[in-house]
Every structure is written in structure tokens, then in C-alpha cells.
Motif scaffolding. Structure first.
Motif, PDB file in Angstrom:
ATOM      1  N   UNK A  73      13.158   0.931   7.448  1.00 20.86           N
ATOM      2  CA  UNK A  73      12.167   1.981   7.697  1.00 20.86           C
ATOM      3  C   UNK A  73      11.196   2.080   6.520  1.00 20.86           C
ATOM      4  N   UNK A  74      10.022   2.641   6.751  1.00 20.19           N
ATOM      5  CA  UNK A  74       9.077   2.836   5.651  1.00 20.19           C
ATOM      6  C   UNK A  74       9.655   3.754   4.572  1.00 20.19           C
ATOM      7  N   UNK A  75       9.257   3.517   3.338  1.00 22.30           N
ATOM      8  CA  UNK A  75       9.670   4.376   2.234  1.00 22.30           C
ATOM      9  C   UNK A  75       9.174   5.795   2.514  1.00 22.30           C
ATOM     10  N   UNK A  76      10.065   6.752   2.365  1.00 21.17           N
ATOM     11  CA  UNK A  76       9.725   8.151   2.619  1.00 21.17           C
ATOM     12  C   UNK A  76      10.059   8.592   4.028  1.00 21.17           C
ATOM     13  N   UNK A  77      10.459   7.630   4.874  1.00 19.36           N
ATOM     14  CA  UNK A  77      10.840   7.974   6.246  1.00 19.36           C
ATOM     15  C   UNK A  77      12.118   7.227   6.611  1.00 19.36           C
ATOM     16  N   UNK A  78      13.251   7.584   5.980  1.00 21.34           N
ATOM     17  CA  UNK A  78      14.499   6.896   6.296  1.00 21.34           C
ATOM     18  C   UNK A  78      14.895   7.127   7.750  1.00 21.34           C
ATOM     19  N   UNK A  79      15.684   6.202   8.277  1.00 24.29           N
ATOM     20  CA  UNK A  79      16.147   6.328   9.657  1.00 24.29           C
ATOM     21  C   UNK A  79      16.990   7.594   9.801  1.00 24.29           C
ATOM     22  N   UNK A  80      16.677   8.390  10.803  1.00 24.68           N
ATOM     23  CA  UNK A  80      17.433   9.616  11.049  1.00 24.68           C
ATOM     24  C   UNK A  80      18.894   9.282  11.328  1.00 24.68           C
ATOM     25  N   UNK A  81      19.782  10.005  10.674  1.00 25.43           N
ATOM     26  CA  UNK A  81      21.212   9.818  10.905  1.00 25.43           C
ATOM     27  C   UNK A  81      21.791   8.563  10.280  1.00 25.43           C
ATOM     28  N   UNK A 100       4.757  12.708  -0.846  1.00 29.58           N
ATOM     29  CA  UNK A 100       5.156  12.184   0.472  1.00 29.58           C
ATOM     30  C   UNK A 100       3.917  11.811   1.294  1.00 29.58           C
ATOM     31  N   UNK A 101       2.887  12.642   1.255  1.00 25.95           N
ATOM     32  CA  UNK A 101       1.650  12.354   1.991  1.00 25.95           C
ATOM     33  C   UNK A 101       0.965  11.111   1.417  1.00 25.95           C
ATOM     34  N   UNK A 102       0.952  10.997   0.090  1.00 26.20           N
ATOM     35  CA  UNK A 102       0.357   9.821  -0.546  1.00 26.20           C
ATOM     36  C   UNK A 102       1.141   8.555  -0.171  1.00 26.20           C
ATOM     37  N   UNK A 103       2.462   8.662  -0.164  1.00 30.04           N
ATOM     38  CA  UNK A 103       3.290   7.505   0.205  1.00 30.04           C
ATOM     39  C   UNK A 103       3.021   7.082   1.644  1.00 30.04           C
ATOM     40  N   UNK A 104       2.845   8.041   2.525  1.00 32.79           N
ATOM     41  CA  UNK A 104       2.542   7.726   3.923  1.00 32.79           C
ATOM     42  C   UNK A 104       1.226   6.962   4.004  1.00 32.79           C
ATOM     43  N   UNK A 105       0.209   7.439   3.302  1.00 30.73           N
ATOM     44  CA  UNK A 105      -1.089   6.743   3.291  1.00 30.73           C
ATOM     45  C   UNK A 105      -0.963   5.326   2.747  1.00 30.73           C
TER      46      UNK A 105
END
Length: 170
Positions: A73-81, A100-105
Motif C-alpha cells: 500500500x502507499x506510505x501513509x495508507x496501510x492496508x486496513x486490518x 499526511x496530506x503532503x505524503x498523499x500528494x
């Protein structure tokens, strides 16, 4: 096996092939990588398992690398569960909303340029260190980035294989 073989490695060496393949797929989504490691069982030591992993990682084609990266998964958005994903990305857990917003961008810009997720061995890194890494790597050529990804994937695989060898179910 010698008495010094970790319990988890002994178990990995003796489970049926389908269970071992499933465990390897949790480590790395590349079927080529998993098949190479499965074919070399049993492993006398964790170092032997690492050596086989490193060799298999070095031999991955661009398509195999893409398959491996698709499992991350992308950094900052780990797989749920997913405790592995959450543990590995724990450096982002306490990050500010701005970070977190900067990482998403940055993740989106990286993915647009290279066609895959930004892959880094996140274990032990802070959110700021991961942000700085993506900033530094986004100007790489695809060829440079593919080799960096290969190194990072190898580090991740070793951490995950060590958990198997030590018998950690998470």
C-alpha cells in the motif's frame, strides 16, 4: 535441522507447499520470487533463507518487480486490518495532518511518474524521513528508481522473512 534452527524456520521448512507459498506471498507478492524460495526449501539457517531471497530479488524482471510492488500500500495508507502494513508504517501513525496530506500528494506525483507506488523500507523511519526520501527520489530516472526499489524490496522481504523464521504469526 540443527537444534539452532529457529522454530519458525523449521515449521516453514516442513509445512506443505501451498501453506509455505501462501506465507511467502504475504512476504512478497511476486510469484517468481515466491516460487524460487519455495523450490529451495529446506533452509538450514535464516541466513540461508535471506541469501535465497536476495538472489531471487536480484533476478526479478521489471514485470516481477511491478507484481511485488502491487502488494504494497502507499506510505501513509496501510492496508486496513493488516498488522504487518500498520507495523511497518508506524512512523506515519503519529504524523500531522499536514504531513499526511503532503505524503498523499507526493505519493500521487511519484505514482504518476513511475507507474507504481513509492516503495521504501518504512520500518523504523519517521514520517518526515519517508517524506524526504520520496522528495529525493522523485527526480530519479525510471532505471535508477527500479534499482532503488529492488534494494528496498529486499530489505522489506528480509524483515518479513525474519518474522517467519522466528515464528512470529503477525
Amino acid at each position: 535441522m540443527s537444534s539452532t534452527t529457529p522454530q519458525g524456520l523449521t515449521r516453514f521448512n516442513t509445512v506443505d507447499a501451498s501453506e509455505a507459498q501462501a506465507a511467502l506471498h504475504e512476504v512478497c507478492a511476486s510469484r517468481a520470487w515466491g516460487s524460487k524460495l519455495l523450490a529451495q526449501r529446506p533452509y538450514a539457517t535464516t541466513d540461508a533463507l535471506f541469501t535465497a531471497s536476495d538472489a531471487a530479488t536480484a533476478e526479478l524482471s521489471a514485470e516481477d518487480l511491478a507484481e511485488a510492488m502491487a502488494g504494497h500500500p502507499p506510505i501513509g495508507r496501510p492496508k486496513a486490518g493488516d498488522p504487518t502494513s500498520n507495523r511497518e508504517q508506524s512512523g506515519m501513525a503519529g504524523a500531522s495532518d499536514d504531513l499526511k496530506a503532503e505524503m498523499l500528494e507526493l505519493n500521487l506525483a511519484y505514482q504518476e511518474k513511475f507507474g507504481h507506488v513509492f516503495l521504501i523500507c518504512a520500518s523504523g523511519r519517521t514520517g518526515e524521513q519517508m517524506r524526504d526520501a520520496v522528495r529525493n527520489r522523485i527526480d530519479n530516472t525510471p532505471e535508477q528508481e527500479r534499482e532503488i526499489v529492488r534494494v528496498e524490496l529486499g530489505k522489506i522481504n528480509r524483515i518479513r522473512l525474519n518474522r517467519i523464521a522466528e515464528g512470529d504469526p503477525a
